[in-house]
Enzyme design. Structure first.
Site, PDB file in Angstrom:
ATOM      1  N   ASP A 212      54.115  56.122  38.656  1.00 32.75           N
ATOM      2  CA  ASP A 212      54.230  55.522  39.974  1.00 32.75           C
ATOM      3  C   ASP A 212      55.703  55.612  40.372  1.00 32.75           C
ATOM      4  OD1 ASP A 212      52.963  52.436  41.503  1.00 32.75           O
ATOM      5  OD2 ASP A 212      53.802  54.287  42.323  1.00 32.75           O
TER       6      ASP A 212
ATOM      7  N   GLY B 285      57.826  53.600  41.873  1.00 32.96           N
ATOM      8  CA  GLY B 285      58.743  52.468  41.856  1.00 32.96           C
ATOM      9  C   GLY B 285      58.629  51.611  43.093  1.00 32.96           C
ATOM     10  N   GLY B 286      57.989  52.124  44.126  1.00 25.74           N
ATOM     11  CA  GLY B 286      57.862  51.385  45.386  1.00 25.74           C
ATOM     12  C   GLY B 286      57.243  50.020  45.166  1.00 25.74           C
ATOM     13  N   PHE B 287      56.106  50.008  44.552  1.00 26.16           N
ATOM     14  CA  PHE B 287      55.355  48.757  44.374  1.00 26.16           C
ATOM     15  C   PHE B 287      56.170  47.759  43.567  1.00 26.16           C
ATOM     16  CE2 PHE B 287      51.557  46.278  44.312  1.00 26.16           C
ATOM     17  CZ  PHE B 287      51.528  45.633  43.081  1.00 26.16           C
TER      18      PHE B 287
ATOM     19  N   GLN C 212      49.250  54.574  53.529  1.00 24.51           N
ATOM     20  CA  GLN C 212      49.390  53.141  53.740  1.00 24.51           C
ATOM     21  C   GLN C 212      48.664  52.759  55.031  1.00 24.51           C
ATOM     22  OE1 GLN C 212      50.540  50.947  51.677  1.00 24.51           O
ATOM     23  NE2 GLN C 212      51.578  52.221  50.157  1.00 24.51           N
TER      24      GLN C 212
ATOM     25  N   ASP D 190      43.748  53.053  38.477  1.00 25.61           N
ATOM     26  CA  ASP D 190      44.517  52.495  37.356  1.00 25.61           C
ATOM     27  C   ASP D 190      44.641  50.995  37.559  1.00 25.61           C
ATOM     28  OD1 ASP D 190      46.795  52.597  39.488  1.00 25.61           O
ATOM     29  OD2 ASP D 190      47.571  51.412  37.815  1.00 25.61           O
TER      30      ASP D 190
ATOM     31  N   CYS E 225      28.393  47.856  22.686  1.00 21.03           N
ATOM     32  CA  CYS E 225      29.648  48.612  22.569  1.00 21.03           C
ATOM     33  C   CYS E 225      29.802  49.145  21.149  1.00 21.03           C
ATOM     34  CB  CYS E 225      30.817  47.686  22.898  1.00 21.03           C
ATOM     35  SG  CYS E 225      32.425  48.532  22.837  1.00 21.03           S
TER      36      CYS E 225
ATOM     37  N   CYS F 130      32.846  50.547  20.080  1.00 20.44           N
ATOM     38  CA  CYS F 130      34.280  50.830  19.893  1.00 20.44           C
ATOM     39  C   CYS F 130      34.685  50.411  18.481  1.00 20.44           C
ATOM     40  CB  CYS F 130      35.112  50.080  20.945  1.00 20.44           C
ATOM     41  SG  CYS F 130      35.374  48.334  20.597  1.00 20.44           S
TER      42      CYS F 130
ATOM     43  N   CYS G 299      34.299  46.670  17.891  1.00 19.87           N
ATOM     44  CA  CYS G 299      32.918  46.189  17.789  1.00 19.87           C
ATOM     45  C   CYS G 299      32.224  46.696  16.523  1.00 19.87           C
ATOM     46  CB  CYS G 299      32.133  46.612  19.029  1.00 19.87           C
ATOM     47  SG  CYS G 299      32.659  45.676  20.484  1.00 19.87           S
TER      48      CYS G 299
ATOM     49  N   HIS H 205      39.064  47.132  22.726  1.00 16.39           N
ATOM     50  CA  HIS H 205      37.716  46.949  23.259  1.00 16.39           C
ATOM     51  C   HIS H 205      37.686  47.015  24.791  1.00 16.39           C
ATOM     52  CE1 HIS H 205      33.725  45.374  24.097  1.00 16.39           C
ATOM     53  NE2 HIS H 205      34.325  44.554  24.969  1.00 16.39           N
TER      54      HIS H 205
HETATM   55  C1  LIG Z   1      45.025  43.176  41.052  1.00  8.57           C
HETATM   56  O1  LIG Z   1      46.018  43.377  40.047  1.00  8.57           O
HETATM   57  C2  LIG Z   1      47.316  42.999  40.430  1.00  8.57           C
HETATM   58  O2  LIG Z   1      47.788  43.820  41.490  1.00  8.57           O
HETATM   59  C3  LIG Z   1      48.395  44.975  40.922  1.00  8.57           C
HETATM   60  C4  LIG Z   1      47.452  46.096  41.166  1.00  8.57           C
HETATM   61  N1  LIG Z   1      47.415  46.422  42.574  1.00  8.57           N
HETATM   62  C5  LIG Z   1      48.158  47.420  43.035  1.00  8.57           C
HETATM   63  N2  LIG Z   1      48.178  47.775  44.341  1.00  8.57           N
HETATM   64  C6  LIG Z   1      49.076  48.776  44.447  1.00  8.57           C
HETATM   65  C7  LIG Z   1      49.551  49.456  45.574  1.00  8.57           C
HETATM   66  C8  LIG Z   1      50.552  50.436  45.394  1.00  8.57           C
HETATM   67  C9  LIG Z   1      51.136  51.127  46.517  1.00  8.57           C
HETATM   68  O3  LIG Z   1      50.777  50.902  47.695  1.00  8.57           O
HETATM   69  N3  LIG Z   1      52.139  52.012  46.284  1.00  8.57           N
HETATM   70  C10 LIG Z   1      52.561  52.291  45.021  1.00  8.57           C
HETATM   71  N4  LIG Z   1      53.561  53.197  44.866  1.00  8.57           N
HETATM   72  N5  LIG Z   1      52.035  51.702  43.928  1.00  8.57           N
HETATM   73  C11 LIG Z   1      51.047  50.747  44.098  1.00  8.57           C
HETATM   74  C12 LIG Z   1      50.548  50.060  42.969  1.00  8.57           C
HETATM   75  C13 LIG Z   1      49.580  49.058  43.152  1.00  8.57           C
HETATM   76  N6  LIG Z   1      48.971  48.193  42.268  1.00  8.57           N
HETATM   77  C14 LIG Z   1      48.573  44.742  39.453  1.00  8.57           C
HETATM   78  O4  LIG Z   1      49.927  44.999  39.124  1.00  8.57           O
HETATM   79  C15 LIG Z   1      48.237  43.286  39.289  1.00  8.57           C
HETATM   80  O5  LIG Z   1      49.385  42.489  39.407  1.00  8.57           O
HETATM   81 ZN   LIG Z   2      33.872  47.110  21.813  1.00 11.95          ZN
END
Ligand SMILES: CO[C@@H]1O[C@H](CNc2nc3cc4c(=O)[nH]c(N)nc4cc3[nH]2)[C@@H](O)[C@H]1O
Ligand SMILES: [Zn+2]
Length: 370
Positions: free
Chosen positions: A92, A94-96, A189, A266, A304, A306, A309, A335
């Site tokens: 990623d 770094g923006g977020f 966005q 992710d 499961c 894994c 398990c 798990h």
């Molecule tokens: C629901 O869980 C919480 O929320 C975060 C996951 N939600 C999330 N939305 C995102 C949006 C962006 C984006 O617009 N731009 C970039 N560059 N990276 C992003 C990464 C993101 N991650 C977890 O960290 C957790 O704290």
């Molecule tokens: Zn398992």
């Protein structure tokens, strides 16, 4: 090298099957990607990740820029060597993290001024800087530098932020030179506003990236708002390029995303809740620290197979958490990751066999979703 092959699209939903080929190997989609923010998927060795079927992992520009710093990773010969992971890595941009981790940040056209959340020192990341860091990391798939706007936010704020993110994306594309070994994704966005999502998607598509992320979601909005915006956005995204929904990782969010045409996702959720003793099972989440499991010698999830398990009981894992033994976190992480990776494998099978919606319905019923 980067190739995306669309292998099949469902008849009764936008769910689709694909394959991505990179220098470090192939990725079958739809795929869930474990998050290894600081060059490790917490508590897991690379061998254990391969053993549970992980095909690609994430790491993060902001965190690695702060610690250990790009100099160390450059000397190590890049992130793959540094962390001994020879399969694909996605980073990623770094923006977020800049927006979610550091305070008194200042966004300018040039980039973002912020203070390190570690020692408060003044830092600056620009689109060009983010590309340079990701280039040193050597990840196979890299993200454009963007602003993940907060939720909720006004139409005016999102409009301004989304258009700046478009200008930043252009700068990332112009600055990115290592096109043969690193594939740059644009990030769409537009907040929860369909008109702004359409503008962002169309302008990003015109810039001709090799893949596209849908950003600005999974930021605290209700699931039906996320799915509505997602459904609207994927219709503007090219069929022949991967679609990556950032930050999504609970079973329902993953099913809803696949149903709306998403190929990659992710989230820290499965690993984060595992360390806290929350275990994903086909009957829903269970709090393994609970005393009711004190003398329950069954496996975490009877469906499961894994490593956890196959070898350990609820009673043993509860004991480990109860006495703060690190092995508890490790076994729960193995798990939870296996659970989601195996669920995605079953989702791919169901798309192949044209029964995705039936599989989703059965899964939801057992899991206890409405
Ligand atoms: C629901 O869980 C919480 O929320 C975060 C996951 N939600 C999330 N939305 C995102 C949006 C962006 C984006 O617009 N731009 C970039 N560059 N990276 C992003 C990464 C993101 N991650 C977890 O960290 C957790 O704290
Ligand atoms: Zn398992």
């Amino acid at each position: 090298m980067f190739k995306f092959e669309l292998l099949k699209t469902s008849k009764d939903s936008k769910a689709r099957l694909g394959k991505i080929t990179t220098n470090h190997g192939e990725i079958e989609t739809p795929i869930f990607m474990p998050v290894g923010t600081r060059a490790t998927v917490k508590t897991m060795t690379p061998e254990e990740l391969k053993d549970i079927g992980a095909q690609i992992i994430l790491s993060n520009t902001y965190h690695l820029f702060l610690r250990p710093g790009t100099e160390i990773i450059e000397k190590a010969g890049g992130l793959h060597k540094f962390m001994n992971w020879d399969k694909p890595i996605l980073t990623d941009s770094g923006g977020f993290q800049v927006f979610s981790l550091s305070d008194n940040r200042k966004i300018t056209e040039e980039g973002v001024h912020f203070r390190s959340h570690i020692d408060g020192s003044k830092m600056f990341i620009s689109p060009e800087k983010s590309i340079d860091i990701q280039n040193i990391l050597g990840s196979d798939i890299i993200m454009a530098f963007d602003e993940c706007a907060p939720y909720p936010a006004s139409h005016e704020y999102i409009d301004h932020s989304m258009r700046r993110t478009l200008r930043w994306a252009e700068r990332c594309k112009n600055h990115h030179k290592n096109v043969d070994n690193q594939t740059l994704f644009g990030i769409i966005q537009g907040g929860m506003y369909k008109d702004l999502r359409e503008i962002s998607a169309k302008e990003m598509v015109d810039m001709d990236f090799k893949g596209y992320s849908i950003g600005g979601l999974s930021v605290g909005e209700p699931i039906d708002l996320m799915t509505e915006i997602l459904d609207y956005t994927t219709d503007f995204m090219p069929e022949n390029k991967p679609r990556y929904l950032m930050g999504v990782g609970s079973p329902d969010y993953l099913f809803e995303a696949v149903e709306r045409g998403v190929d990659m996702a992710d989230c820290v959720l499965p690993t984060r809740i595992a360390r806290n003793g929350t275990v994903l099972t086909h009957q829903g989440r269970i709090p393994i620290k609970n005393a009711i499991y004190k003398d329950d010698f069954s496996r975490l999830d009877d469906e499961c197979d894994c490593y956890t398990c196959r070898n350990y009981s609820k009673a043993y894992i509860r004991h480990l958490f109860n006495v703060d033994e690190i092995l508890g976190m490790r076994l729960a992480t193995i798990h939870n990751l296996y659970f989601l990776i195996d669920m995605m494998k079953n989702i791919r099978e169901s798309i192949k066999g044209d029964y995705f919606l039936e599989y989703k319905k059965d899964f939801y019923k057992k899991y206890g979703y409405k």
